[in-house]
Design a protein around this motif. Structure first.
Motif, PDB file in Angstrom:
ATOM      1  N   VAL A  59       0.839  -1.198   0.000  1.00 49.88           N
ATOM      2  CA  VAL A  59       0.000   0.000   0.000  1.00 49.88           C
ATOM      3  C   VAL A  59       0.876   1.252   0.000  1.00 49.88           C
ATOM      4  O   VAL A  59       0.599   2.222  -0.709  1.00 49.88           O
ATOM      5  N   ARG A  60       1.935   1.198   0.762  1.00 43.13           N
ATOM      6  CA  ARG A  60       2.856   2.336   0.827  1.00 43.13           C
ATOM      7  C   ARG A  60       3.468   2.627  -0.553  1.00 43.13           C
ATOM      8  O   ARG A  60       3.542   3.774  -0.983  1.00 43.13           O
ATOM      9  N   LEU A  61       3.873   1.581  -1.244  1.00 43.86           N
ATOM     10  CA  LEU A  61       4.437   1.746  -2.584  1.00 43.86           C
ATOM     11  C   LEU A  61       3.412   2.316  -3.550  1.00 43.86           C
ATOM     12  O   LEU A  61       3.719   3.195  -4.365  1.00 43.86           O
ATOM     13  N   GLU A  62       2.200   1.815  -3.466  1.00 46.19           N
ATOM     14  CA  GLU A  62       1.139   2.276  -4.363  1.00 46.19           C
ATOM     15  C   GLU A  62       0.851   3.758  -4.144  1.00 46.19           C
ATOM     16  O   GLU A  62       0.712   4.528  -5.106  1.00 46.19           O
ATOM     17  N   MET A  63       0.774   4.169  -2.909  1.00 42.00           N
ATOM     18  CA  MET A  63       0.531   5.578  -2.608  1.00 42.00           C
ATOM     19  C   MET A  63       1.722   6.449  -3.018  1.00 42.00           C
ATOM     20  O   MET A  63       1.556   7.579  -3.482  1.00 42.00           O
ATOM     21  N   SER A  64       2.923   5.904  -2.869  1.00 43.56           N
ATOM     22  CA  SER A  64       4.112   6.649  -3.270  1.00 43.56           C
ATOM     23  C   SER A  64       4.129   6.875  -4.778  1.00 43.56           C
ATOM     24  O   SER A  64       4.436   7.979  -5.242  1.00 43.56           O
ATOM     25  N   ARG A  65       3.788   5.848  -5.534  1.00 47.28           N
ATOM     26  CA  ARG A  65       3.724   6.003  -7.003  1.00 47.28           C
ATOM     27  C   ARG A  65       2.706   7.070  -7.388  1.00 47.28           C
ATOM     28  O   ARG A  65       2.970   7.908  -8.249  1.00 47.28           O
ATOM     29  N   ALA A  66       1.554   7.010  -6.766  1.00 45.42           N
ATOM     30  CA  ALA A  66       0.520   7.989  -7.070  1.00 45.42           C
ATOM     31  C   ALA A  66       0.978   9.394  -6.702  1.00 45.42           C
ATOM     32  O   ALA A  66       0.731  10.359  -7.440  1.00 45.42           O
ATOM     33  N   GLY A  67       1.652   9.528  -5.577  1.00 45.23           N
ATOM     34  CA  GLY A  67       2.135  10.839  -5.159  1.00 45.23           C
ATOM     35  C   GLY A  67       3.147  11.412  -6.129  1.00 45.23           C
ATOM     36  O   GLY A  67       3.105  12.605  -6.472  1.00 45.23           O
ATOM     37  N   VAL A  68       4.072  10.579  -6.593  1.00 44.22           N
ATOM     38  CA  VAL A  68       5.067  11.031  -7.578  1.00 44.22           C
ATOM     39  C   VAL A  68       4.385  11.427  -8.882  1.00 44.22           C
ATOM     40  O   VAL A  68       4.756  12.420  -9.522  1.00 44.22           O
ATOM     41  N   GLN A  69       3.357  10.672  -9.264  1.00 47.86           N
ATOM     42  CA  GLN A  69       2.614  11.000 -10.479  1.00 47.86           C
ATOM     43  C   GLN A  69       1.951  12.376 -10.366  1.00 47.86           C
ATOM     44  O   GLN A  69       2.003  13.183 -11.310  1.00 47.86           O
ATOM     45  N   VAL A  70       1.349  12.644  -9.227  1.00 47.10           N
ATOM     46  CA  VAL A  70       0.689  13.940  -9.010  1.00 47.10           C
ATOM     47  C   VAL A  70       1.703  15.076  -9.084  1.00 47.10           C
ATOM     48  O   VAL A  70       1.476  16.114  -9.726  1.00 47.10           O
ATOM     49  N   ILE A  71       2.855  14.884  -8.439  1.00 48.69           N
ATOM     50  CA  ILE A  71       3.896  15.915  -8.451  1.00 48.69           C
ATOM     51  C   ILE A  71       4.369  16.175  -9.874  1.00 48.69           C
ATOM     52  O   ILE A  71       4.539  17.332 -10.294  1.00 48.69           O
ATOM     53  N   ALA A  72       4.567  15.112 -10.646  1.00 55.75           N
ATOM     54  CA  ALA A  72       5.031  15.262 -12.029  1.00 55.75           C
ATOM     55  C   ALA A  72       4.010  16.006 -12.879  1.00 55.75           C
ATOM     56  O   ALA A  72       4.365  16.865 -13.690  1.00 55.75           O
TER      57      ALA A  72
END
Length: 317
Positions: free
Chosen positions: A13-26
């Protein structure tokens, strides 16, 4: 978040949220990126016991400065820089206390064409995936197969990864994969993953991939990096950097910033080790044996430029 709360979050779950967060920042800074490796890879290509540990993204080179600044503004810190991350200087690693590690790739090891051109080739044939419900781009399954294979070569073969990926593709997909390898000038690393590196002994990248895929000394690794340099300026710069201490790595090893005396001591250790390796290699060559860290060369196919079709004759790729 407090450390106690972070520890309660399941790693997946942590990895999934991290990917989504990086996507939003990009997206906020207008940087295009492709999510690569890990659970963003098509399940048909992954091994049965795969467990992801960090986030990997391939970013368009022009968008890296803006994305770097945005990551720092959101609490990410640089763990290791492009220059010190690996022999290929391909990725910069970030760390966030809540979301873990992020590998920001400017190129993928093994791809020989310019970074911006390579990104455009992969971006043009991208597919869509989701991270925590958020749409994001990933390479096509053909590109994923190629990238997994190149990664297997750099990781010393990673067992049967290259063969398993090849077996997962049907004939049209195999042809597409080989065409992409040709288009991206990735044949040397692709061959290394399939035990056919000796066919490319004439290429400047040969020694670098021999050490990456089969093992070798630090001196051999630096020799490979120098030989693989694209320009005389690149090669001279690498020669000058070879004896220097990787202070980032030493910092992680010590758990703090190294003192000048510790850097000096590490420098002496590196130079003396390099001298011993060179002396031993010369002596071994003089006796006619293989240098330390070298393995006997795999037998290269005489004519067939493609990995062996294991499904048809039971041979190894």
């Amino acid at each position: 978040m407090s450390a106690e709360i972070v520890e309660r979050i399941p790693p997946g779950v942590r990895l999934e949220m991290s990917r989504a967060g990086v996507q939003v920042i990009a997206e906020r800074v207008g940087a295009r990126l492709l999510h690569i490796k890990g659970s963003m890879t098509d399940p048909a290509l992954l091994g049965p016991r795969f467990v992801g540990t960090d986030v990997d993204v391939l970013v368009e080179p022009a968008g890296i400065p803006a994305l770097h600044r945005a990551l720092l503004a959101q609490g990410w810190t640089v763990y290791s820089t492009f220059r010190n991350n690996s022999s290929f200087e391909h990725a910069q690693t970030y760390f966030h206390p809540d979301w873990g590690h992020l590998d920001l790739h400017r190129r993928f090891p093994g791809v020989g064409i310019a970074d911006d051109r390579a990104f455009e080739v992969l971006w043009a044939d991208r597919a869509e995936a989701r991270a925590a419900g958020l749409p994001c781009a990933v390479p096509s399954i053909t590109a994923q197969a190629m990238l997994l294979t190149l990664n297997a070569a750099r990781a010393g073969g990673m067992g049967d990864t290259a063969a398993r990926v090849w077996d997962a593709l049907d004939e049209p997909a195999r042809r597409d994969c080989l065409a992409l390898v040709e288009r991206l000038d990735a044949a040397v690393a692709f061959a290394a993953a399939h035990g056919e590196l000796e066919r490319y002994a004439h290429r400047r990248e040969y020694l670098l991939w021999k050490v990456a895929s089969q093992g070798g000394t630090r001196t051999q690794d630096w020799m490979g990096r120098v030989r693989a340099g694209r320009t005389l300026r690149d090669r001279i710069g690498l020669v000058l950097r070879a004896p220097l201490v990787n202070t980032e790595r030493l910092t992680h090893k010590l758990g703090r910033r190294p003192r000048p005396a510790e850097i000096a001591r590490e420098f002496l250790v590196r130079t003396s080790q390099g001298a011993r390796e060179v002396t031993l290699a010369v002596a071994t060559r003089f006796r006619g044996g293989a240098a330390p860290g070298e393995r006997s060369a795999p037998r290269a196919p005489a004519t067939d430029p493609t990995p062996t079709d294991r499904s048809s004759n039971g041979g190894e790729a």
